[in-house]
Design an enzyme around this catalytic site. Sequence first.
Site, short mmCIF file in Angstrom:
data_model
loop_
_atom_site.label_atom_id
_atom_site.label_comp_id
_atom_site.label_asym_id
_atom_site.label_seq_id
_atom_site.Cartn_x
_atom_site.Cartn_y
_atom_site.Cartn_z
N CYS A 155 -5.79 3.35 2.26
CA CYS A 155 -6.94 4.63 2.23
C CYS A 155 -7.95 4.06 1.41
O CYS A 155 -8.83 3.55 1.60
CB CYS A 155 -5.57 5.63 1.88
SG CYS A 155 -6.78 7.08 1.59
N GLU A 192 3.18 3.01 1.63
CA GLU A 192 4.10 3.38 0.55
C GLU A 192 4.84 4.71 0.95
O GLU A 192 5.65 4.58 0.22
CB GLU A 192 3.07 3.21 0.04
CG GLU A 192 2.27 3.91 -0.98
CD GLU A 192 1.00 4.05 0.24
OE1 GLU A 192 0.82 3.39 0.74
OE2 GLU A 192 -0.02 4.74 -0.52
N HIS A 240 -0.78 5.42 4.77
CA HIS A 240 -0.33 5.06 3.71
C HIS A 240 1.72 4.43 4.19
O HIS A 240 2.10 5.21 4.04
CB HIS A 240 0.15 6.47 3.49
CG HIS A 240 -1.66 6.82 2.11
ND1 HIS A 240 -1.63 6.31 1.14
CD2 HIS A 240 -2.77 7.89 2.41
CE1 HIS A 240 -2.91 6.42 1.06
NE2 HIS A 240 -2.94 6.96 1.85
#
Lengths: 231, 80
Positions: free
Chosen positions: A86, A198, A196
């Site tokens: 990002c 994560e 994302h």
Amino acid sequence: MKFAVIVFPGSNCDIDCYKAVEEAIGQEVDYVWHTATDLSAYDAILVPGGFSYGDYLRCGAIARFAPVMAEVVKAAEQGKYVLGICNGFQILTEAGLLPGALLRNSGLKFLCHQAPLEVVNNETAFTNQYAKGEIVNIPIAHGEGNYFCDEETLAKLEANNQIVFRYAQGSNPNGSLSDIAGICNERGNVVGMMPHPERAINQLLGSEGGKRMFTSILNAWREQHGAAVNS
Amino acid sequence: MKATVYVTIKENVLDPQGTAVQGALHSLGFNEVGKVRIGKYLELQLDTNDKNEAEARIKAMCEKLLANTVVEDYRFELEG
């Protein structure tokens, strides 16, 4: 294996990255402040999402000149694994580690939802645990994720298999050129992506589609350092 | 010496903000408006009176930080 999570003023996905390393692969991980001038202790560098330096001027434009970025460039040149997520992706393009730029979403809205991604290149250190063409759900959360580059660069990205992820057919959320969600450098050790991973390491979060990015990198590192290594 | 820098999105690159403002102007009855492009305006105070030096320095600032030349154009004016 040891990970660095770079922290800029305004980073806000740094904790998520740290926790993802802990939960997905249980490897050593440190937060590294943007003023740091030595990354030699780390095997992989995560440049997290957020709004580095308030995103003033342009996303990533100021972060790109933080002292630690010279070390990130050095690590990339040494063949270490660098993943920009990002805002981290925006910073890597500003730094010239990846080609192109991220523009405002074509629909103007900030988008925050699960996005189906097609794994286009499963040969990078970050994607070797996926199947080519597989669709994985990884959330996006951005206002400026509309990937753009000139025609010549796009042709080069395609010819070198540098497009890592595409938004699955018909689901392009932000107007990205050629549905691009993530790319890598020619060598394949630097990856930038708007979604994302994560935030997708446990079904409790709505998806574990991002978990294999972390197992991929551990796998790649172990192959590089001999299969007997356990740490 | 004062420098005024204008940073604009390249002609061939989509400007969603400009498109939104164009739509708003049309809905307010300003139908004569064609394309709208939105950019950035910066004023910089420089501690030099040497025009050539200022020009070279501002150009370097634009190339390095103020504009992303992948997607943006820039121009500037010097006065004083």
